[in-house]
Design a protein around this motif. Structure first.
Motif, mmCIF file in Angstrom:
data_model
loop_
_atom_site.group_PDB
_atom_site.id
_atom_site.type_symbol
_atom_site.label_atom_id
_atom_site.label_comp_id
_atom_site.label_asym_id
_atom_site.label_seq_id
_atom_site.Cartn_x
_atom_site.Cartn_y
_atom_site.Cartn_z
ATOM 1 N N VAL A 241 0.879 -1.172 0.000
ATOM 2 C CA VAL A 241 0.000 0.000 0.000
ATOM 3 C C VAL A 241 0.913 1.218 0.000
ATOM 4 O O VAL A 241 1.702 1.412 0.929
ATOM 5 C CB VAL A 241 -0.927 0.008 1.230
ATOM 6 N N GLN A 242 0.803 2.041 -1.024
ATOM 7 C CA GLN A 242 1.797 3.099 -1.224
ATOM 8 C C GLN A 242 1.112 4.390 -1.659
ATOM 9 O O GLN A 242 0.140 4.366 -2.422
ATOM 10 C CB GLN A 242 2.786 2.644 -2.305
ATOM 11 N N ALA A 243 1.620 5.522 -1.153
ATOM 12 C CA ALA A 243 1.068 6.822 -1.548
ATOM 13 C C ALA A 243 1.189 6.992 -3.059
ATOM 14 O O ALA A 243 2.226 6.701 -3.651
ATOM 15 C CB ALA A 243 1.819 7.937 -0.834
ATOM 16 N N MET A 244 0.103 7.444 -3.688
ATOM 17 C CA MET A 244 0.111 7.655 -5.131
ATOM 18 C C MET A 244 0.968 8.865 -5.494
ATOM 19 O O MET A 244 0.960 9.891 -4.810
ATOM 20 C CB MET A 244 -1.312 7.916 -5.638
ATOM 21 N N VAL A 245 1.729 8.704 -6.571
ATOM 22 C CA VAL A 245 2.334 9.846 -7.249
ATOM 23 C C VAL A 245 1.801 9.792 -8.672
ATOM 24 O O VAL A 245 1.513 8.720 -9.200
ATOM 25 C CB VAL A 245 3.876 9.799 -7.202
ATOM 26 N N PHE A 246 1.690 10.958 -9.311
ATOM 27 C CA PHE A 246 0.864 11.031 -10.506
ATOM 28 C C PHE A 246 1.661 11.429 -11.738
ATOM 29 O O PHE A 246 2.143 12.560 -11.849
ATOM 30 C CB PHE A 246 -0.291 12.017 -10.281
ATOM 31 N N GLY A 247 1.762 10.477 -12.651
ATOM 32 C CA GLY A 247 2.380 10.773 -13.937
ATOM 33 C C GLY A 247 1.411 11.407 -14.908
ATOM 34 O O GLY A 247 1.811 11.811 -16.006
ATOM 35 N N ASN A 248 0.153 11.463 -14.526
ATOM 36 C CA ASN A 248 -0.877 12.060 -15.394
ATOM 37 C C ASN A 248 -1.343 13.424 -14.884
ATOM 38 O O ASN A 248 -2.430 13.881 -15.199
ATOM 39 C CB ASN A 248 -2.074 11.106 -15.521
ATOM 40 N N LEU A 249 -0.466 14.081 -14.079
ATOM 41 C CA LEU A 249 -0.850 15.364 -13.497
ATOM 42 C C LEU A 249 -0.860 16.485 -14.539
ATOM 43 O O LEU A 249 -1.762 17.316 -14.577
ATOM 44 C CB LEU A 249 0.114 15.710 -12.357
ATOM 45 N N ASN A 250 0.165 16.520 -15.383
ATOM 46 C CA ASN A 250 0.279 17.557 -16.410
ATOM 47 C C ASN A 250 1.367 17.140 -17.404
ATOM 48 O O ASN A 250 1.897 16.026 -17.328
ATOM 49 C CB ASN A 250 0.609 18.920 -15.763
ATOM 50 N N ASP A 251 1.706 18.043 -18.320
ATOM 51 C CA ASP A 251 2.705 17.709 -19.340
ATOM 52 C C ASP A 251 4.130 17.742 -18.812
ATOM 53 O O ASP A 251 5.080 17.437 -19.548
ATOM 54 C CB ASP A 251 2.576 18.655 -20.544
ATOM 55 N N ASN A 252 4.306 18.093 -17.536
ATOM 56 C CA ASN A 252 5.620 18.001 -16.893
ATOM 57 C C ASN A 252 5.696 16.737 -16.040
ATOM 58 O O ASN A 252 6.565 16.588 -15.195
ATOM 59 C CB ASN A 252 5.869 19.246 -16.014
ATOM 60 N N SER A 253 4.744 15.834 -16.288
ATOM 61 C CA SER A 253 4.658 14.566 -15.565
ATOM 62 C C SER A 253 4.751 13.418 -16.570
ATOM 63 O O SER A 253 4.437 13.592 -17.753
ATOM 64 C CB SER A 253 3.347 14.479 -14.786
ATOM 65 N N ALA A 254 5.172 12.267 -16.099
ATOM 66 C CA ALA A 254 5.357 11.132 -17.005
ATOM 67 C C ALA A 254 5.446 9.842 -16.200
ATOM 68 O O ALA A 254 5.567 9.866 -14.970
ATOM 69 C CB ALA A 254 6.612 11.314 -17.848
ATOM 70 N N THR A 255 5.412 8.733 -16.909
ATOM 71 C CA THR A 255 5.597 7.425 -16.284
ATOM 72 C C THR A 255 6.340 6.536 -17.257
ATOM 73 O O THR A 255 6.249 6.719 -18.471
ATOM 74 C CB THR A 255 4.242 6.803 -15.889
ATOM 75 N N GLY A 256 7.109 5.587 -16.733
ATOM 76 C CA GLY A 256 7.864 4.748 -17.649
ATOM 77 C C GLY A 256 8.528 3.559 -16.980
ATOM 78 O O GLY A 256 8.447 3.350 -15.766
ATOM 79 N N VAL A 257 9.203 2.788 -17.820
ATOM 80 C CA VAL A 257 9.977 1.618 -17.403
ATOM 81 C C VAL A 257 11.349 1.733 -18.041
ATOM 82 O O VAL A 257 11.467 2.061 -19.229
ATOM 83 C CB VAL A 257 9.296 0.305 -17.863
ATOM 84 N N ILE A 258 12.402 1.462 -17.263
ATOM 85 C CA ILE A 258 13.755 1.551 -17.808
ATOM 86 C C ILE A 258 14.583 0.358 -17.321
ATOM 87 O O ILE A 258 14.465 -0.073 -16.172
ATOM 88 C CB ILE A 258 14.426 2.889 -17.421
ATOM 89 N N PHE A 259 15.385 -0.195 -18.232
ATOM 90 C CA PHE A 259 16.337 -1.255 -17.901
ATOM 91 C C PHE A 259 17.728 -0.633 -17.898
ATOM 92 O O PHE A 259 18.056 0.184 -18.762
ATOM 93 C CB PHE A 259 16.294 -2.374 -18.934
#
Length: 875
Positions: A241-259
Motif C-alpha cells: 500500500v503506497q502513496a500515489m504519485v501522478f504521472g498524469n498530473l500535467n505535461d511536466n509529468s510522465a511514467t515509464g519503465v527503464i532497464f
C-alpha cells in the motif's frame, strides 16, 4: 509474541530490507532497500506474504489486521500531509502485489484508491479538474475490473467510443466534460451489473482492494504462470500500500519503465520507454505505443525532461551497482519530481543474460562463480536453438519491434485457446493478437512465438516472452486482424488462420511459410562462460552418441567422451535395417553368419569413425540391446523383399515373426539375454570394436581404450559368461579395453558387490531402472502421469526428474556395494536424467565420475554441474 504482519517503508522510517524477500515479497523488499540507500520512493507499507497464506485458507482479512492497516494508514497520512478520504486534501494510494518470485502482470493492482464523488472535487481544487477526473475514470475502471470482477471491455469500449468522437489518441487527450460523462457512464454500468452503487466509502475501497490482490494469487493466469515457471504454490504474495504519485498530473509529468542494460542484447546502455501525462499501466498494457527514453528522436525523455533524465540515469547506476545485476525500474515523474516505484532484476533474453554476466565479471561487479550461479539452465539451453539459414531466400512481408529474439515457424492462430488446442495436437503455432494480456498466459506458453499489433518493448507480450525464451514481435507495422479473427493482413498480403508464417524476433521480421533453420554460431561471451564452467565443475559430462554424426555434434558441444553408444541404433538407417532383420529371423547358422558378416563390416566402419572423431576420449559402447519388436518387419512389401533375398516363402517369414513377437518386449528377449541365446551376435560386435581400435592406432596413432558395456544384467553368472566371451575374442587383438555393465534392473543394483568383482565400471541406465523399479512404462504412463501430479502423488514426471526415494536409493545401494568390492570402480549415468538439474545434484552427491546425456544437452549439463560444484562443494 504476535508475529509482525505489516512493515512500513519511507526514507525516514524503514522497517524492512532486501534480505526479507520471503516475508515482504520481491517488490516490498526492494522498496524497503531503496529507502535504506536514499532512493526517492513514495512512502507506504507492506502486508506480508504470511497474511496471503492465511487469506488463501480463510478468504478474508482478520479484524486485527484490518485495525493494523488503519494504524499504518494514519502513519502514511502523517508522512504525506494528506488525509485518506478528506474532501479537501485527499490521500490516494496504490495497492500492488509483490510475490517472492517475479510474476509480471499475473497478479492484480489497483491505483488511485481513495477517490469518490467528494474527494475527486478536493483533488480537482488542488491539482486541476481535468487531472482529477482522468484519475477517477482510471480508478473506477480498474476497481470494477479487479475488485468487482466486471469485464474490462465494458469500460474500455466507452473510452474508445469517446476518443473516436473527439479524435483523441488517449484518455489524456479528452477534455474534462467528456471525462465527467465517462465517470457517470462507468457508475451506471457498475449499478446495472452489480445492483449496487459504486462504493463511496474509502475504507471499504482500501480493504476490498487488498482482498482482491491477495485473491489474485489464486487466479487462473497466476496458477498457470507458476506451473510454467515451477514457482511453489505456498509462497504467496505480499501487498504493498503506497502513496500515489501522478504521472498524469500535467505535461511536466510522465511514467515509464527503464532497464539499466538492453534486455535483448545485454549492451551496457539504458533501455526504456515512457509516456508523458500518463499512469504506469498505460506503458505496459500494450494499448499505447510509448516513446524511447533516449535516442536521436525529439520525443525522448532526454529531450523533453532533461533534468529528470539525468537524475534517472544516476539512480539507474546506483541501483545496478547496489544490486549487482541489471535492473528493471518503474518510475513516475510528478510535475518534474522523479519517484521510483519499483526495481527488480530484469527479465532478459538468453543472449543478453550471458553478455551481462561476462561484462559484469570483467567490470569487477561480480565473481565468475556468482555469474555462473545466476545462469538459468533453461535460458542457457535457449542459446542453442536454431536460427534462420541466411542462404535461403526470405520474403519479408512485415516488420515490427524486435521484442524478444529467436526464430519460430508455425500456423497462425488468433486466440490463446486456439493456441492451447493446437499444441495439444502437436502443432506449432504463432499467436497473433492486438495485444496480449495476463489472461493469455497459457496460450503464450503453448505458442512457438508471439506477434502483436500494439505495444512497445516493455509491453506485457515483450516482458513475458523474454522470460519464456520465445520470439516476439510487437507493434507489427500495418497489421490488421479481421474482426472475426479468421485472417490477418499487412498491406496487400493476407494470411488466413491456419496458414504458416515464420517470425524472427531478433529483427522484427515476418515471412510467409515455414523456413529452414540451422544451428547458431555461439558468441565469444558464451565460449567464455563454457571455459569458466570447465574450470569449476567436478564431474565429467559425456554424450549419448550412437553414430559418427552424433559423435561429431557431441564433440562440437564440448563432450568429454561418449557415455553411451547404443549399437542397435546404428542399424535404424533404411540401407541397414534389412540386415538386422535378416539376423533376427534367421533359421540356421549359415543365414545368421551371412547377416553377421555384413553387420560386422558396418559396425567396424562406424566404430572406427567414432573413435577417430573423439580423438582418444573415452567411449562407452553398449552391446546390442534391442527390444526385438523395434526391428521386426511388419510392412507386407518389406516382408516380401526379405523372403525373396533369403529364398524363403512369405508365409514362413511371417511365421518366424509371429514366433518372435513378445507381449512385453521391454522385459523380453533383449540385452545380455541375446548373447546367452546367440553368443555369436556379441562376438561379432566385440570383433568390430577391437579391430576398429587396433586399425586406428596403426593408421592414425590414436590410442583408444573402448569401454565395453554389457546391458540388462540381472545375474553374476550371466556377467561371467559374457565376460569370458569378450576375453576370448580379445585374444586376437592387442588393444586395451575395459568391461562394465549397465545397471538398469533392481536386482543388478542389489548384487552390485558381486558384479563389481568382474566389472571395471557401472553405468546407470536410469530410464529403464525407473521403469523396472516403479513398474511404469515410458510410453504408456503418459496417459495417467498428469493425474498423479495433480493429486500430488508425483511432484514431477519420474522420467524427467529422478525418483530419489526409490530409484535413487537403488543407485546409492549399488554404488556403496560396488565400491566395497572394487574401490576404484568408475561410475556414470547414461539415462536422460543426466541433464536434469535436480537429478544431477543427486548424482554429484552420490559420487559419480560422469553424467552422459544427448549431445544437444551437454552444455546445459556442464553448466548445472558447475553450479552444483559451487553451491555444494564451495568451489
Amino acid at each position: 509474541m504476535q508475529e509482525k504482519l505489516i512493515y512500513y517503508f519511507s526514507q525516514s522510517n524503514c522497517e524492512g530490507n532486501a534480505a526479507m524477500r520471503n516475508l515482504l515479497g520481491g517488490k516490498g523488499a526492494n522498496l524497503a532497500e531503496m529507502c535504506n540507500i536514499g532512493i526517492p520512493v513514495p512512502p507506504g507499507f507492506t502486508i506480508s506474504t504470511a497474511v496471503c497464506q492465511a487469506y488463501c485458507q480463510d478468504n478474508e482479512l482478520s479484524c486485527d489486521l484490518r485495525n493494523e492497516i488503519k494504524n499504518y494508514m494514519a502513519m502514511l497520512e502523517s508522512d504525506i500531509g494528506c488525509k485518506f478520504g478528506d474532501s479537501n486534501n485527499p490521500l490516494l494510494v496504490s495497492i500492488r502485489s509483490g510475490s517472492v518470485n517475479s510474476m509480471p502482470g499475473m497478479l492484480d493492482t489497483v491505483l488511485n484508491v481513495g477517490l469518490n464523488d467528494a474527494t475527486v472535487v478536493g483533488l480537482a481544487k488542488k491539482s486541476g479538474e481535468r487531472f482529477a477526473y482522468d484519475s477517477y475514470c482510471r480508478f473506477i475502471m480498474m476497481y470494477s475490473s479487479v475488485v468487482l470482477q466486471l469485464d474490462h471491455h465494458l469500460f474500455q469500449d466507452i473510452v474508445d467510443s469517446e476518443q473516436q468522437k473527439s479524435g483523441a489518441k488517449s484518455l489524456a487527450d479528452l477534455n474534462v466534460d467528456v471525462l465527467k460523462k465517462i465517470v457517470n457512464d462507468f457508475k451506471e454500468i457498475v449499478c446495472e451489473k452489480t445492483g449496487k452503487h459504486f462504493p463511496q466509502n474509502v475504507e471499504e475501497q482500501l480493504l476490498n482492494s487488498v482482498n482482491a490482490v491477495f485473491a489474485s494469487w489464486k487466479n487462473d493466469r497466476a496458477v498457470s504462470y507458476r506451473r510454467i515457471h515451477n514457482i511453489p504454490e505456498n509462497l504467496g504474495t505480499a501487498v504493498n500500500v503506497q502513496a500515489m504519485v501522478f504521472g498524469n498530473l500535467n505535461d511536466n509529468s510522465a511514467t515509464g519503465v527503464i532497464f539499466t542494460r538492453n534486455p535483448s542484447t545485454g549492451e551496457k546502455k539504458l533501455f526504456g520507454e515512457f509516456l508523458v501525462n500518463a499512469q504506469g499501466e498505460d506503458v505496459v498494457s500494450g494499448v499505447y505505443t510509448p516513446m524511447p527514453i533516449d535516442g536521436e528522436q525529439e520525443s525522448t525523455m532526454e529531450k523533453l525532461l532533461p533534468s529528470v533524465y539525468r537524475e534517472l540515469c544516476a539512480v539507474c547506476e546506483k541501483l545496478e551497482r547496489h544490486n549487482k545485476d541489471m535492473q528493471d525500474i518503474e518510475f513516475t515523474v510528478q510535475d518534474g519530481k522523479l519517484w521510483i516505484l519499483q526495481t527488480r532484476s530484469g527479465k532478459r533474453t538468453a543472449e543478453a543474460a550471458i553478455r551481462i554476466i561476462v561484462d559484469m565479471v570483467e567490470e569487477g561487479a561480480i565473481t565468475k562463480e556468482e555469474g555462473i550461479l545466476r545462469i538459468d539452465p533453461k535460458t542457457f539451453d535457449n542459446l542453442l536453438h536454431p536460427v534462420l539459414d541466411v542462404k535461403i531466400d526470405q520474403e519479408v512481408i512485415g516488420k515490427g519491434l524486435p521484442a524478444s529474439p529467436g526464430v519460430a515457424s508455425g500456423y497462425v492462430v488468433f486466440s490463446a485457446s486456439d493456441a492451447e488446442k493446437a499444441a495439444e495436437q502437436g502443432k506449432k503455432v504463432i499467436l497473433v493478437r492486438s495485444e496480449t494480456s495476463p489472461e493469455d498466459i497459457n496460450g503464450m506458453n503453448a505458442a512457438s512465438g508471439i506477434v502483436t499489433a500494439r505495444g512497445g518493448m516493455t509491453s506485457h507480450a515483450a516482458v513475458v516472452t523474454r522470460g519464456m525464451g520465445k520470439p516476439c514481435i510487437c507493434s507489427l507495422n500495418g497489421l490488421y486482424i479481421g474482426k472475426d479473427e479468421k485472417f490477418l493482413s499487412m498491406g496487400d498480403i493476407k494470411v488466413n488462420k491456419g496458414e504458416s508464417i515464420t517470425i524472427n524476433g531478433g529483427t522484427g521480421e515476418v515471412m510467409l511459410g515455414i523456413l529452414p533453420t540451422i544451428l547458431p554460431e555461439l558468441s565469444q561471451e558464451f565460449k567464455t562462460i563454457i571455459n569458466w564452467v570447465d574450470e569449476i565443475k567436478t564431474v565429467k559430462v559425456r554424450a549419448n552418441a550412437d553414430t559418427p554424426k552424433d559423435a561429431k555434434i557431441a564433440k562440437e558441444f564440448g563432450s568429454e567422451g561418449i557415455g553411451l553408444c547404443r549399437t542397435e541404433h546404428m542399424f535404424f538407417a533404411s540401407d541397414r535395417i534389412e540386415f538386422i532383420q535378416k539376423l533376427i529371423i534367421a533359421d540356421d547358422e549359415n543365414e545368421r553368419t551371412n547377416a553377421l558378416n555384413k553387420l560386422e563390416e558396418m559396425q567396424k566402419s562406424d566404430f572406427k569413425e567414432i573413435f577417430s572423431i573423439m580423438e582418444g576420449r573415452e567411449v562407452t559402447i553398449r552391446l546390442l540391446d534391442p527390444p526385438l519388436h523395434e526391428f521386426l518387419p511388419h510392412n507386407q512389401s518389406i516382408i516380401e523383399k526379405i523372403a525373396k533375398s533369403l529364398n524363403k516363402s512369405v508365409e514362413s517369414v511371417k511365421n518366424k515373426i509371429a514366433q518372435l513377437s513378445e507381449k512385453n518386449p521391454m522385459l523380453g528377449h533383449r540385452g545380455c539375454r541375446l548373447a546367452i541365446s546367440h553368443p555369436e551376435i556379441y562376438g561379432m560386435q566385440i570383433r568390430a570394436i577391437l579391430s576398429a581400435a587396433s586399425e586406428l592406432r596403426k593408421e592414425k596413432k590414436i590410442e583408444v581404450k573402448p569401454e565395453i558395456m554389457i546391458p540388462f544384467i540381472m545375474s553374476e553368472k550371466e556377467f561371467i559368461l559374457i565376460c569370458e566371451l569378450i576375453k576370448k575374442e580379445a585374444e586376437n587383438f592387442d588393444v586395451n579395453y575395459s568391461i562394465g555393465t549397465m545397471i538398469e534392473l533392481p536386482r543388478a543394483a542389489l548384487i552390485a558387490d558381486k558384479l563389481a568383482k568382474h566389472a571395471e565400471f557401472f553405468s546407470f541406465g536410469t530410464n529403464d531402472l525407473t521403469q523396472t523399479t516403479m513398474g511404469l512404462s515410458r510410453d504408456d504412463s503418459v496417459n495417467f502421469l498428469d493425474s498423479y501430479k495433480e493429486s500430488n502423488i508425483f511432484k514431477n514426471d519420474p522420467f524427467e526428474v529422478l525418483d530419489v526415494e526409490g530409484v535413487g536409493e537403488l543407485i546409492r545401494i549399488a554404488i556403496e556395494r560396488g565400491k566395497k568390492t572394487r574401490k576404484e570402480i568408475k561410475l556414470g549415468i547414461c539415462g536422460e536424467h543426466g541433464a536434469n538439474p535436480q537429478s544431477i545434484e543427486f548424482f554429484i552427491k552420490s559420487g559419480v565420475d560422469y553424467v552422459s546425456c544427448s549431445p544437444y544437452r551437454v552444455l546445459v549439463a556442464k553448466l548445472v554441474a558447475a553450479q552444483l560444484s559451487i553451491s555444494l562443494l564451495g568451489k
